[in-house]
Design a protein around this motif. Structure first.
Motif, PDB file in Angstrom:
ATOM      1  N   GLN A 354     -20.757  -3.255   3.499  1.00 29.39           N
ATOM      2  CA  GLN A 354     -19.832  -2.896   4.578  1.00 29.39           C
ATOM      3  C   GLN A 354     -19.680  -4.140   5.453  1.00 29.39           C
ATOM      4  O   GLN A 354     -20.535  -5.042   5.416  1.00 29.39           O
ATOM      5  CB  GLN A 354     -20.394  -1.710   5.383  1.00 29.39           C
ATOM      6  N   VAL A 355     -18.609  -4.190   6.210  1.00 34.80           N
ATOM      7  CA  VAL A 355     -18.424  -5.298   7.155  1.00 34.80           C
ATOM      8  C   VAL A 355     -18.232  -4.684   8.538  1.00 34.80           C
ATOM      9  O   VAL A 355     -17.405  -3.773   8.704  1.00 34.80           O
ATOM     10  CB  VAL A 355     -17.164  -6.130   6.814  1.00 34.80           C
ATOM     11  N   TYR A 356     -18.990  -5.177   9.511  1.00 32.95           N
ATOM     12  CA  TYR A 356     -18.818  -4.722  10.893  1.00 32.95           C
ATOM     13  C   TYR A 356     -18.268  -5.852  11.752  1.00 32.95           C
ATOM     14  O   TYR A 356     -18.717  -6.998  11.641  1.00 32.95           O
ATOM     15  CB  TYR A 356     -20.155  -4.253  11.488  1.00 32.95           C
ATOM     16  N   ARG A 357     -17.314  -5.502  12.590  1.00 30.02           N
ATOM     17  CA  ARG A 357     -16.785  -6.464  13.570  1.00 30.02           C
ATOM     18  C   ARG A 357     -17.413  -6.156  14.917  1.00 30.02           C
ATOM     19  O   ARG A 357     -17.385  -5.001  15.370  1.00 30.02           O
ATOM     20  CB  ARG A 357     -15.258  -6.334  13.641  1.00 30.02           C
ATOM     21  N   GLY A 363     -13.262  -4.077  23.869  1.00 28.11           N
ATOM     22  CA  GLY A 363     -12.821  -3.849  22.487  1.00 28.11           C
ATOM     23  C   GLY A 363     -12.258  -5.108  21.851  1.00 28.11           C
ATOM     24  O   GLY A 363     -11.736  -5.078  20.736  1.00 28.11           O
ATOM     25  N   ASP A 364     -12.348  -6.249  22.548  1.00 35.70           N
ATOM     26  CA  ASP A 364     -11.889  -7.514  21.962  1.00 35.70           C
ATOM     27  C   ASP A 364     -12.946  -8.048  20.995  1.00 35.70           C
ATOM     28  O   ASP A 364     -14.129  -7.694  21.090  1.00 35.70           O
ATOM     29  CB  ASP A 364     -11.628  -8.548  23.062  1.00 35.70           C
ATOM     30  N   PHE A 365     -12.495  -8.924  20.102  1.00 35.46           N
ATOM     31  CA  PHE A 365     -13.432  -9.468  19.110  1.00 35.46           C
ATOM     32  C   PHE A 365     -14.334 -10.507  19.788  1.00 35.46           C
ATOM     33  O   PHE A 365     -13.853 -11.311  20.586  1.00 35.46           O
ATOM     34  CB  PHE A 365     -12.686 -10.145  17.955  1.00 35.46           C
ATOM     35  N   THR A 366     -15.623 -10.476  19.421  1.00 35.71           N
ATOM     36  CA  THR A 366     -16.544 -11.436  20.037  1.00 35.71           C
ATOM     37  C   THR A 366     -16.672 -12.706  19.215  1.00 35.71           C
ATOM     38  O   THR A 366     -17.329 -13.652  19.649  1.00 35.71           O
ATOM     39  CB  THR A 366     -17.953 -10.827  20.187  1.00 35.71           C
ATOM     40  N   GLY A 367     -16.095 -12.706  18.014  1.00 33.25           N
ATOM     41  CA  GLY A 367     -16.213 -13.905  17.173  1.00 33.25           C
ATOM     42  C   GLY A 367     -17.324 -13.752  16.151  1.00 33.25           C
ATOM     43  O   GLY A 367     -17.780 -14.753  15.592  1.00 33.25           O
ATOM     44  N   SER A 368     -17.770 -12.510  15.890  1.00 35.56           N
ATOM     45  CA  SER A 368     -18.825 -12.288  14.904  1.00 35.56           C
ATOM     46  C   SER A 368     -18.511 -11.073  14.043  1.00 35.56           C
ATOM     47  O   SER A 368     -18.292  -9.984  14.573  1.00 35.56           O
ATOM     48  CB  SER A 368     -20.159 -11.998  15.601  1.00 35.56           C
ATOM     49  N   ASP A 369     -18.525 -11.267  12.730  1.00 35.08           N
ATOM     50  CA  ASP A 369     -18.484 -10.152  11.780  1.00 35.08           C
ATOM     51  C   ASP A 369     -19.775 -10.196  10.981  1.00 35.08           C
ATOM     52  O   ASP A 369     -20.241 -11.289  10.619  1.00 35.08           O
ATOM     53  CB  ASP A 369     -17.302 -10.300  10.801  1.00 35.08           C
ATOM     54  N   VAL A 370     -20.338  -9.022  10.721  1.00 34.77           N
ATOM     55  CA  VAL A 370     -21.595  -8.973   9.956  1.00 34.77           C
ATOM     56  C   VAL A 370     -21.360  -8.233   8.644  1.00 34.77           C
ATOM     57  O   VAL A 370     -20.828  -7.113   8.642  1.00 34.77           O
ATOM     58  CB  VAL A 370     -22.704  -8.224  10.739  1.00 34.77           C
ATOM     59  N   TYR A 425       0.300  -3.205  14.251  1.00 33.25           N
ATOM     60  CA  TYR A 425      -1.168  -3.209  14.203  1.00 33.25           C
ATOM     61  C   TYR A 425      -1.688  -4.648  14.134  1.00 33.25           C
ATOM     62  O   TYR A 425      -2.615  -5.031  14.857  1.00 33.25           O
ATOM     63  CB  TYR A 425      -1.647  -2.407  12.985  1.00 33.25           C
ATOM     64  N   SER A 426      -1.056  -5.439  13.274  1.00 37.64           N
ATOM     65  CA  SER A 426      -1.494  -6.820  13.106  1.00 37.64           C
ATOM     66  C   SER A 426      -1.401  -7.585  14.425  1.00 37.64           C
ATOM     67  O   SER A 426      -2.314  -8.317  14.811  1.00 37.64           O
ATOM     68  CB  SER A 426      -0.637  -7.493  12.039  1.00 37.64           C
ATOM     69  N   ASN A 427      -0.300  -7.390  15.110  1.00 40.28           N
ATOM     70  CA  ASN A 427      -0.072  -8.060  16.386  1.00 40.28           C
ATOM     71  C   ASN A 427      -1.121  -7.633  17.425  1.00 40.28           C
ATOM     72  O   ASN A 427      -1.683  -8.462  18.145  1.00 40.28           O
ATOM     73  CB  ASN A 427       1.352  -7.710  16.852  1.00 40.28           C
ATOM     74  N   GLU A 428      -1.430  -6.337  17.438  1.00 39.00           N
ATOM     75  CA  GLU A 428      -2.453  -5.841  18.382  1.00 39.00           C
ATOM     76  C   GLU A 428      -3.818  -6.437  18.067  1.00 39.00           C
ATOM     77  O   GLU A 428      -4.576  -6.814  18.961  1.00 39.00           O
ATOM     78  CB  GLU A 428      -2.573  -4.312  18.286  1.00 39.00           C
ATOM     79  N   ARG A 429      -4.127  -6.510  16.780  1.00 37.17           N
ATOM     80  CA  ARG A 429      -5.432  -7.046  16.392  1.00 37.17           C
ATOM     81  C   ARG A 429      -5.536  -8.530  16.729  1.00 37.17           C
ATOM     82  O   ARG A 429      -6.576  -8.990  17.178  1.00 37.17           O
ATOM     83  CB  ARG A 429      -5.673  -6.816  14.891  1.00 37.17           C
ATOM     84  N   LEU A 430      -4.443  -9.263  16.490  1.00 41.73           N
ATOM     85  CA  LEU A 430      -4.456 -10.695  16.783  1.00 41.73           C
ATOM     86  C   LEU A 430      -4.645 -10.948  18.279  1.00 41.73           C
ATOM     87  O   LEU A 430      -5.278 -11.927  18.683  1.00 41.73           O
ATOM     88  CB  LEU A 430      -3.158 -11.322  16.276  1.00 41.73           C
ATOM     89  N   LYS A 431      -4.145 -10.029  19.098  1.00 47.46           N
ATOM     90  CA  LYS A 431      -4.338 -10.167  20.546  1.00 47.46           C
ATOM     91  C   LYS A 431      -5.810 -10.038  20.923  1.00 47.46           C
ATOM     92  O   LYS A 431      -6.243 -10.548  21.936  1.00 47.46           O
ATOM     93  CB  LYS A 431      -3.538  -9.082  21.279  1.00 47.46           C
ATOM     94  N   LYS A 432      -6.572  -9.309  20.102  1.00 49.43           N
ATOM     95  CA  LYS A 432      -8.005  -9.123  20.389  1.00 49.43           C
ATOM     96  C   LYS A 432      -8.831 -10.338  19.972  1.00 49.43           C
ATOM     97  O   LYS A 432     -10.023 -10.405  20.238  1.00 49.43           O
ATOM     98  CB  LYS A 432      -8.530  -7.888  19.651  1.00 49.43           C
ATOM     99  N   LEU A 433      -8.205 -11.253  19.244  1.00 45.17           N
ATOM    100  CA  LEU A 433      -8.920 -12.455  18.809  1.00 45.17           C
ATOM    101  C   LEU A 433      -8.790 -13.514  19.903  1.00 45.17           C
ATOM    102  O   LEU A 433      -7.679 -13.911  20.248  1.00 45.17           O
ATOM    103  CB  LEU A 433      -8.300 -12.969  17.496  1.00 45.17           C
ATOM    104  N   PRO A 434      -9.931 -13.955  20.461  1.00 45.78           N
ATOM    105  CA  PRO A 434      -9.834 -14.941  21.547  1.00 45.78           C
ATOM    106  C   PRO A 434      -9.054 -16.196  21.127  1.00 45.78           C
ATOM    107  O   PRO A 434      -9.070 -16.595  19.962  1.00 45.78           O
ATOM    108  CB  PRO A 434     -11.299 -15.275  21.850  1.00 45.78           C
ATOM    109  N   GLN A 435      -8.409 -16.785  22.120  1.00 40.98           N
ATOM    110  CA  GLN A 435      -7.486 -17.891  21.901  1.00 40.98           C
ATOM    111  C   GLN A 435      -8.104 -19.054  21.123  1.00 40.98           C
ATOM    112  O   GLN A 435      -7.427 -19.676  20.301  1.00 40.98           O
ATOM    113  CB  GLN A 435      -6.966 -18.367  23.274  1.00 40.98           C
ATOM    114  N   GLU A 436      -9.393 -19.325  21.355  1.00 39.52           N
ATOM    115  CA  GLU A 436      -9.981 -20.512  20.706  1.00 39.52           C
ATOM    116  C   GLU A 436      -9.973 -20.426  19.178  1.00 39.52           C
ATOM    117  O   GLU A 436     -10.007 -21.437  18.498  1.00 39.52           O
ATOM    118  CB  GLU A 436     -11.401 -20.803  21.236  1.00 39.52           C
TER     119      GLU A 436
END
Ligand SMILES: Nc1ncnc2c1ncn2[C@@H]1O[C@H](COP(=O)(O)OP(=O)(O)OP(=O)(O)O)[C@@H](O)[C@H]1O
Ligand SMILES: O=P(O)(O)OC[C@H]1O[C@H](OP(=O)(O)OP(=O)(O)O)[C@H](O)[C@@H]1O
Ligand SMILES: O=C(O)c1cccnc1
Length: 468
Positions: A354-357, A363-370, A425-436
């Motif tokens: 499984q993959v966890y984000r 609810g934004d992405f922290t930059g780590s998937d396990v 959905y893709s656009n919403e998810r990309l917004k959760k990815l920090p700018q860096e």
């Protein structure tokens, strides 16, 4: 369009299938993972696309009479051909949602099926997903740079043959708004859009009459191509005349298109001339070998361009040409399986996973998937896949499972989403990815790590194989 049937695969899948069949292994369950190793375009992420087409293809996949006759001709075994006659994909598919933001090394799809079925579908799965993911990612990079500008796909004529059909679909997932590709519009519900070609203007004695005739025929949808003879001396003045005439008839000229020369300079001058003529609502479209770098450069130069028409670089995935997505066996006959390699990054991950984000409080992405075993519960640490000295705690963090069931017994589990919903959905998810991570140059590397248990299992298997 090319009909995808059983022979839409590499010959080796079928020859391996024959061995599984004749040796009585074919019914044993196998688990394969689909993942890619490197984000395309030196970017920090990819946009996963093609899932719906894959599921529809799997559902209807059959060997027809022509396939079977050909396979007989190339020497496949008669009993095996008899099996292929009734072939159906009856496996399970777990997948990340179409449009999801995904990263190198993590399973994006998990196939659980009899080894023979899982093997036969490998090539078509890679063919569909690698291409659409590449193009959706390219489109998304342009969307990031266009800063609200509208992107239109002009690529069909430049595409690698019929690939252009799926490129138009993937472009929408990545953030394009419309396509000139009328068939893709018909089949995928994409808004179709377009202007005019130089040939249309050349076919007239003069540019003005060409513009007039077009505007009379398409009063609500006229975008005039202004660079056939001289953009500022002829094209724009004629567009202004026609724009004003349209106004008196109660219509609005929609836009002009620049297709050569210094697009920043010409856009500025054209804007000025149109505004001075009371046509400030007329949009400026630009085309000519555009890509994300040129779109950025034009906007950095202050070019007042509203619409970007993009062909070649979009549909060919220039300069990368292909996504390196692969499909690897992780489990078979109740045992985890591994592929060793001299290159540590190429050692595969065993087991059903499984993959966890990991998410922050918003609810934004922290930059780590396990990546972990599929039923693992308390994930405390994530460890770098190849450098055991790099690890960090993820204990107690909010997390989201990415792999969800989408097909069971060869049947699609949910009704197909509209392409616009996937794009949203893709656009919403990309917004959760920090700018860096979206940075154009040297983006920050998103961490994809292993849970302790998965790492232990992988290391155990490496050891075991080395001792053999
Ligand atoms: N202001 C600008 N900044 C950066 N790139 C630009 C600018 N204006 C145009 N370009 C890009 O430069 C390239 C234009 O190349 P070139 O001048 O060889 O062709 P052209 O304008 O089409 O000329 P031609 O008149 O021969 O058709 C295109 O890729 C175009 O998008
Ligand atoms: O440059 P691309 O990103 O590949 O985009 C598509 C190009 O295709 C068209 O040119 P073409 O010369 O084929 O036809 P035209 O007469 O319509 O300009 C269009 O004018 C763009 O310049
Ligand atoms: O509609 C357009 O302007 C168009 C369509 C395809 C390729 N180039 C331009």
């Amino acid at each position: 369009m090319l009909d995808i049937t059983g022979t839409y695969t590499d010959q080796y899948q079928l020859t391996m299938g024959q061995v599984y069949f004749l040796k009585g292994h074919s019914h044993h369950t196998a688990i394969f993972d689909y993942f890619f190793r490197k984000a395309p375009f030196n970017g920090g992420y990819a946009i996963f696309a093609g899932l719906q087409n894959l599921l529809e293809t799997l559902k209807d996949l059959r060997f027809n009479e022509k396939d079977l006759a050909f396979l007989k001709e190339i020497g496949l075994n008669a009993e095996y051909l008899n099996y292929l006659k009734d072939f159906r994909f009856s496996g399970k598919v777990y997948s990340v949602r179409e449009g999801e933001v995904v990263f190198p090394g993590e399973p994006i799809i998990r196939i659980e099926a009899s080894i023979i079925e899982a093997q036969i579908i490998e090539t078509l799965l890679l063919n569909i997903l690698n291409f659409q993911t590449l193009i959706a990612t390219k489109a998304s990079r342009m969307k990031e740079q266009a800063k609200g500008g509208k992107l239109i796909d002009f690529g069909l004529r430049r595409a690698q043959g019929p690939g252009g059909y799926y490129a138009s679909r993937a472009a929408i997932i990545g953030g394009f708004e419309a396509t000139s590709n009328t068939r893709a519009g018909r089949d995928f519900g994409i808004p179709v859009s377009g202007t005019m070609a130089h040939s249309f203007i050349q076919s007239y004695e003069d540019e003005l009459t060409a513009f007039r005739d077009f505007s009379e025929s398409h009063p609500d949808n006229t975008v005039l191509l202004v660079d056939t003879y001289d953009t500022l001396k002829s094209g724009i003045p004629n567009a202004i005349k026609v724009g004003k005439e349209m106004k008196t008839r109660g219509h609005k000229l929609k836009g002009i298109r620049l297709d050569s020369g210094d697009l920043a300079y010409l856009a500025r001058k054209s804007r000025e001339m149109l505004d001075n003529a009371g046509l400030d609502y007329v949009k400026i479209a630009a085309s000519n070998q555009l890509d994300e770098h040129l779109i950025k450069s034009l906007l950095d130069q202050g070019a007042p361009i509203d619409i970007f028409g993009v062909g070649t670089s979009l549909v060919t995935g220039q300069p990368d040409a292909a996504l390196d997505g692969v499909y690897k066996l992780a489990y078979f006959m109740d045992e985890p399986r591994i592929k060793l390699s001299e290159t540590i990054a190429k050692i595969t991950l065993p087991h059903k996973k499984q993959v966890y984000r990991m998410l922050d409080e918003k609810g934004d992405f922290t930059g780590s998937d396990v990546i972990c075993l599929f039923d693992e519960e308390n994930i405390d640490w994530m460890i770098h896949p190849y450098d055991p000295l790099k690890f960090k705690s993820v204990e107690g963090q909010e997390k989201e499972a990415l792999l969800k069931p989408v097909m069971e017994n060869g049947e699609i589990l949910s009704p197909a989403l509209d392409l616009s919903e996937i794009a949203k959905y893709s656009n919403e998810r990309l917004k959760k990815l920090p700018q860096e991570y979206k940075r154009f140059f040297n983006p920050h590397i998103y961490k994809v790590g292993l849970s302790r248990k998965l790492k232990e299992e992988r290391d155990r298997l490496i050891e075991e194989h080395k001792m053999k």
